[in-house]
Design an enzyme around this catalytic site. Structure first.
Site, PDB file in Angstrom:
ATOM      1  N   ARG A  43       0.769  -1.264  -0.120  1.00  0.00           N
ATOM      2  CA  ARG A  43       0.013   0.078   0.147  1.00  0.00           C
ATOM      3  C   ARG A  43       1.034   1.196   0.024  1.00  0.00           C
ATOM      4  O   ARG A  43       0.356   2.189  -0.403  1.00  0.00           O
ATOM      5  CB  ARG A  43      -0.938   0.073   1.320  1.00  0.00           C
ATOM      6  CG  ARG A  43      -1.994   0.958   1.220  1.00  0.00           C
ATOM      7  CD  ARG A  43      -3.298   0.794   2.027  1.00  0.00           C
ATOM      8  NE  ARG A  43      -2.657   0.381   3.212  1.00  0.00           N
ATOM      9  CZ  ARG A  43      -2.339   1.135   4.385  1.00  0.00           C
ATOM     10  NH1 ARG A  43      -2.218   2.597   4.247  1.00  0.00           N
ATOM     11  NH2 ARG A  43      -2.215   0.571   5.653  1.00  0.00           N
ATOM     12  N   TYR A  97     -13.474  11.580 -20.483  1.00  0.00           N
ATOM     13  CA  TYR A  97     -13.986  10.092 -20.067  1.00  0.00           C
ATOM     14  C   TYR A  97     -14.877  10.385 -18.894  1.00  0.00           C
ATOM     15  O   TYR A  97     -15.041  10.927 -18.088  1.00  0.00           O
ATOM     16  CB  TYR A  97     -12.827   9.254 -19.653  1.00  0.00           C
ATOM     17  CG  TYR A  97     -13.316   8.068 -19.091  1.00  0.00           C
ATOM     18  CD1 TYR A  97     -13.769   6.862 -19.726  1.00  0.00           C
ATOM     19  CD2 TYR A  97     -13.012   7.630 -17.588  1.00  0.00           C
ATOM     20  CE1 TYR A  97     -14.120   5.570 -19.390  1.00  0.00           C
ATOM     21  CE2 TYR A  97     -13.407   6.600 -17.069  1.00  0.00           C
ATOM     22  CZ  TYR A  97     -14.071   5.601 -17.799  1.00  0.00           C
ATOM     23  OH  TYR A  97     -14.277   4.430 -17.441  1.00  0.00           O
ATOM     24  N   ASP A 169      -5.135  13.247 -19.374  1.00  0.00           N
ATOM     25  CA  ASP A 169      -5.132  11.875 -19.525  1.00  0.00           C
ATOM     26  C   ASP A 169      -4.808  11.389 -20.887  1.00  0.00           C
ATOM     27  O   ASP A 169      -5.279  12.170 -21.977  1.00  0.00           O
ATOM     28  CB  ASP A 169      -6.617  11.636 -19.220  1.00  0.00           C
ATOM     29  CG  ASP A 169      -7.025  10.072 -19.226  1.00  0.00           C
ATOM     30  OD1 ASP A 169      -6.431   9.241 -19.784  1.00  0.00           O
ATOM     31  OD2 ASP A 169      -8.268   9.793 -18.609  1.00  0.00           O
ATOM     32  N   LYS A 194      -6.066   0.249 -20.532  1.00  0.00           N
ATOM     33  CA  LYS A 194      -6.161   0.177 -22.080  1.00  0.00           C
ATOM     34  C   LYS A 194      -4.754  -0.265 -22.631  1.00  0.00           C
ATOM     35  O   LYS A 194      -4.297  -1.220 -22.703  1.00  0.00           O
ATOM     36  CB  LYS A 194      -6.480   1.783 -22.306  1.00  0.00           C
ATOM     37  CG  LYS A 194      -7.733   2.069 -21.203  1.00  0.00           C
ATOM     38  CD  LYS A 194      -9.013   1.375 -21.621  1.00  0.00           C
ATOM     39  CE  LYS A 194     -10.004   1.644 -20.566  1.00  0.00           C
ATOM     40  NZ  LYS A 194     -10.300   2.954 -20.434  1.00  0.00           N
TER      41      LYS A 194
HETATM   42  C1  LIG Z   1     -10.986   3.511 -19.179  1.00  0.00           C
HETATM   43  C2  LIG Z   1     -10.526   5.128 -18.918  1.00  0.00           C
HETATM   44  C3  LIG Z   1     -10.427   5.586 -17.796  1.00  0.00           C
HETATM   45  C4  LIG Z   1     -10.541   4.747 -16.537  1.00  0.00           C
HETATM   46  O1  LIG Z   1      -9.776   3.608 -16.423  1.00  0.00           O
HETATM   47  P1  LIG Z   1     -10.053   2.487 -15.438  1.00  0.00           P
HETATM   48  O2  LIG Z   1      -8.867   1.490 -15.659  1.00  0.00           O
HETATM   49  O3  LIG Z   1     -11.428   1.882 -16.202  1.00  0.00           O
HETATM   50  O4  LIG Z   1     -10.542   2.772 -14.121  1.00  0.00           O
HETATM   51  C5  LIG Z   1      -9.879   6.862 -17.754  1.00  0.00           C
HETATM   52  N1  LIG Z   1      -9.540   7.664 -18.907  1.00  0.00           N
HETATM   53  C6  LIG Z   1      -9.877   7.301 -20.076  1.00  0.00           C
HETATM   54  C7  LIG Z   1      -9.492   7.985 -21.170  1.00  0.00           C
HETATM   55  C8  LIG Z   1     -10.373   6.238 -20.240  1.00  0.00           C
HETATM   56  O5  LIG Z   1     -10.579   5.437 -21.447  1.00  0.00           O
END
Ligand SMILES: *Cc1c(COP(=O)(O)O)cnc(C)c1O
Length: 379
Positions: A43, A97, A169, A194
């Site tokens: 953690r 998102y 992001d 992703k």
């Molecule tokens: C999927 C996604 C997230 C969130 O990610 P998780 O791993 O599902 O929590 C954040 N930003 C973007 C652009 C995403 O496609």
């Protein structure tokens, strides 16, 4: 030696097996360590496997440091709540998102953190939303699901002039196609679920930035308990070894698919930053590393039913998530943007016939044939 991206994917980070001389990183599942000799605890974000992956990701993003979380949204939430306090204000890009929008809309008010969604391409608008208590500017480029492009350099200059922390992001671009730290962005977030993971089998998130910012995120983050598991960290390191080959193939395939769709009479609109007709193609060209990513969104002709179209596909699979080696498709209003206000959603272009295609590493000809067949059947 300074390494190029493909080499970093394979060789950065990693732990050498001093005991048995195996050539890959061993997995260290220990939760407890000898306290007389170490302060390691999962953690606290300091286990061998976590640090090994963080080193790889930081090098891919040309960042000083990185930290891993159990999901992309945990990375977003932990960053924000580590850096913000009651009374602060945040400027956010309009199109983000859906999970991030839901986090901000439901949680920030409880802590009296104010926020505005702003057209960040407009400098006067941005300035008009700036307050004494503004602390963070948060963007996403290319954005989910409309692949809108934000000028990263302009945002980081605005942030520096006004003493804000800039966060992007970078999930849709992946570190292969875009490295925002080069343009002066402070923090780069990825949903590692992703492209970094890339096989639709792990949930993870990461934030990269300066030692100073990453340390403060870790300091609060250990109170939130949203660390990744060692097994998943190890799998992530393995997955990133193929990141560059996967994403380069996805770039190629996506451009071919986008060109096919944009010439088709049953398609209203195609959103892909690699197309010359994309409204910010030139900005994308300038700030991306030559590829435009594997995500293509498109709107079917009004007379078509998007569920029927999806059901007729044979290769492309309907799924919630994205960025795997297999091509997948989703209806944002039924998944990622389900919780968003329908009127607001429609206004920005997330309509009932919008589909978001995550292009995989199959052969482009087969993908085009599959899409073409389904259009013909349902058109
Ligand atoms: C999927 C996604 C997230 C969130 O990610 P998780 O791993 O599902 O929590 C954040 N930003 C973007 C652009 C995403 O496609």
């Amino acid at each position: 030696m300074s390494k190029k991206l493909g080499t970093k994917c394979i060789h950065s980070g990693g732990i050498s097996d001093e005991k048995y001389f195996g050539n890959i990183t061993p997995i260290y599942p220990s939760i407890t360590y000898d306290y007389l000799k170490s302060d390691v605890y999962p953690r606290y974000f300091n286990t061998p496997n976590q640090l090994s992956v963080c080193k790889k990701i930081a090098e891919l993003e040309n960042a000083e440091d990185a930290v891993l979380f159990g999901s992309g949204l945990a990375a977003v939430a932990s960053s924000m709540f580590s850096l913000l306090k009651t009374g602060d204000h945040v400027i956010l890009q309009k199109s983000l998102y859906g999970g991030t929008i839901n986090l901000v809309n439901t949680e920030f008010k409880k802590f009296n953190i104010s926020f505005d969604y702003v057209d960040v391409s407009n400098k006067e608008k941005l300035e008009s939303y700036l307050n004494d208590n503004t602390k963070i500017i948060y963007i996403e480029s290319p954005s989910n699901p409309l692949l809108s492009i934000t000028n990263i350099r302009a945002i980081s200059e605005f942030a520096k002039q006004n003493n804000l922390i800039s966060i992007i992001d970078n999930t849709f671009a992946s570190p292969v196609n875009q490295n925002p730290i080069e343009f002066g962005i402070d923090l780069v977030i990825h949903s590692a679920t992703k492209y970094l993971g890339g096989h639709s089998d792990i949930l993870a998130g990461t934030v990269c930035g300066s030692h100073e910012l990453i340390s403060s995120i870790k300091k609060s983050g250990l109170n939130f308990g949203s660390n990744i598991s060692e097994y998943v960290a190890w799998l992530l390191e393995r997955s990133i070894k193929t990141l560059s080959v996967r994403v380069l193939k996805q770039n190629d395939n996506a451009l071919k698919v986008a060109l096919f769709l944009s010439g088709h009479k049953l398609i209203n609109k195609v959103y892909y930053p690699g197309l010359e007709k994309h409204e910010n193609h030139n900005i994308a060209k300038d700030q991306m590393n030559g590829g435009f990513g594997g995500m293509v969104s498109f709107e079917l002709n009004d007379n078509m039913n998007s569920d029927d179209f999806v059901k007729s596909l044979k290769v492309v699979q309907p799924t919630m998530s994205l960025a795997g080696v297999e091509s997948t498709i989703t209806s944002p209003i039924q998944t990622s943007h389900k919780k968003m206000d329908p009127v607001e959603r429609d206004k920005i272009g997330i309509t009932k016939n919008l589909l978001r295609l995550s292009v995989g590493i199959e052969d482009a000809d087969d993908l085009i044939k599959d899409l073409s067949n389904s259009l013909e059947i349902n058109g």
